[in-house]
Motif scaffolding. Sequence first.
Motif, mmCIF file in Angstrom:
data_model
loop_
_atom_site.group_PDB
_atom_site.id
_atom_site.type_symbol
_atom_site.label_atom_id
_atom_site.label_comp_id
_atom_site.label_asym_id
_atom_site.label_seq_id
_atom_site.Cartn_x
_atom_site.Cartn_y
_atom_site.Cartn_z
ATOM 1 N N ALA A 73 0.046 -2.867 11.903
ATOM 2 C CA ALA A 73 0.631 -3.675 10.826
ATOM 3 C C ALA A 73 1.312 -4.932 11.344
ATOM 4 O O ALA A 73 2.467 -5.218 11.004
ATOM 5 C CB ALA A 73 1.617 -2.833 10.030
ATOM 6 N N THR B 215 -1.938 -2.832 4.625
ATOM 7 C CA THR B 215 -1.708 -2.238 5.943
ATOM 8 C C THR B 215 -2.561 -0.995 6.184
ATOM 9 O O THR B 215 -2.875 -0.676 7.324
ATOM 10 C CB THR B 215 -0.221 -1.878 6.123
ATOM 11 N N THR C 95 1.721 -7.949 5.464
ATOM 12 C CA THR C 95 1.903 -6.778 6.331
ATOM 13 C C THR C 95 2.961 -5.817 5.806
ATOM 14 O O THR C 95 3.236 -4.802 6.447
ATOM 15 C CB THR C 95 2.282 -7.230 7.761
#
Length: 368
Positions: A185, A179, A173
């Motif tokens: 995210a 992302t 992330t």
Amino acid sequence: MDHHTLEKLQFATIRTMLAELCSGSLGRRLAERIQPSKSANMVRRWLDQVRELQRVAEDIGLPPLGGIGDITESVHAAGTPAGLDAESLSTAAAALQATGQLCDWGRELPEDAPLLTGLLGRVGDFRPIAERIQEAVDPRGKVRDHASDKLNSIRAITARAHARIDIVFDRLTRQTSVTRFLQYANATFHNDRKVLPLKAEHRGRINGIIHRSSDSGATLFVEPTEAVELNNTIVRLGLDAKKEIDRILRELSRLVYINADEIIKALETVAVLDLLVAKVRYAREHQARVADITTDGTLDFPQARHPLLEVVLQREAGAAPDDDGDRKVVPIDIRLGDDFDLLVITGPNTGGKTVALKTLGLLTLMTQ
């Protein structure tokens, strides 16, 4: 005693007042269903119990009944194949722990309190059982890590696996190459598996297993390939932990079940003690005294007051504290069966004839 008479004399209200003075549900239920007895020996025994407790309480106080809840259903359920869950065991342990304080109080009873001593002899000290449960289950009803060596080991390994998978998802992330394909995210969960919220239009951009889509179909929940084995490990450890927890709970439930008869007997006795305490508290609040009973048909109530009329006036005084009115219950002397056995009550309407009769009737019921 017939129901009509009990209703007209408002005996149920007295029972309710007693119930409100009990410490717990065991005593309250008993107070709400007590009935007058026609047995002189039984009535004497009940009254003698109150006398003993009044006398004993001056030296060692009233019995400590706080914390002894009604765990009757749990005690019976402990013998079923499923046994008790952790929350029920925690509740049971708290009640069993509190019996120890009652036993300690019983050991302080003087020799001239045989009735109370007999009652306390029915209450066992279940603190060892409570402590065994509390070693394994916390007050919130959660099984402790150290409830067994095996569970402690499983949870330690699980914690390490969670730490490793957190590292994986934290890394993913933080990568813009990942992302930019996500709805947000952050990782989320599908059942017990950690997944990423992939935008549906970017299907295939992240290698892994698609577990499901959102209700709108805009999001796919993907388990990255590098997290699959770690998730498998965590799920497998969760099953192992559940199996061990179930074993621990069954073992603790059996500990309660094999002592079920003694525990139930103790709970029944606590109900009786709670009712006795309520009677003593009632006597203190209303300046009531324990009556002497006879079987020769004589009756003598000096300075008798209708107990419910007293309550009504007390409530009126509380509702209007600035009222200068001098409303109070006027005591009456009622005597019958000694040198005469017929009593005629006369007077004008609202002169108190009915109240006098009800006072006699209700106090007699309360004595019984």
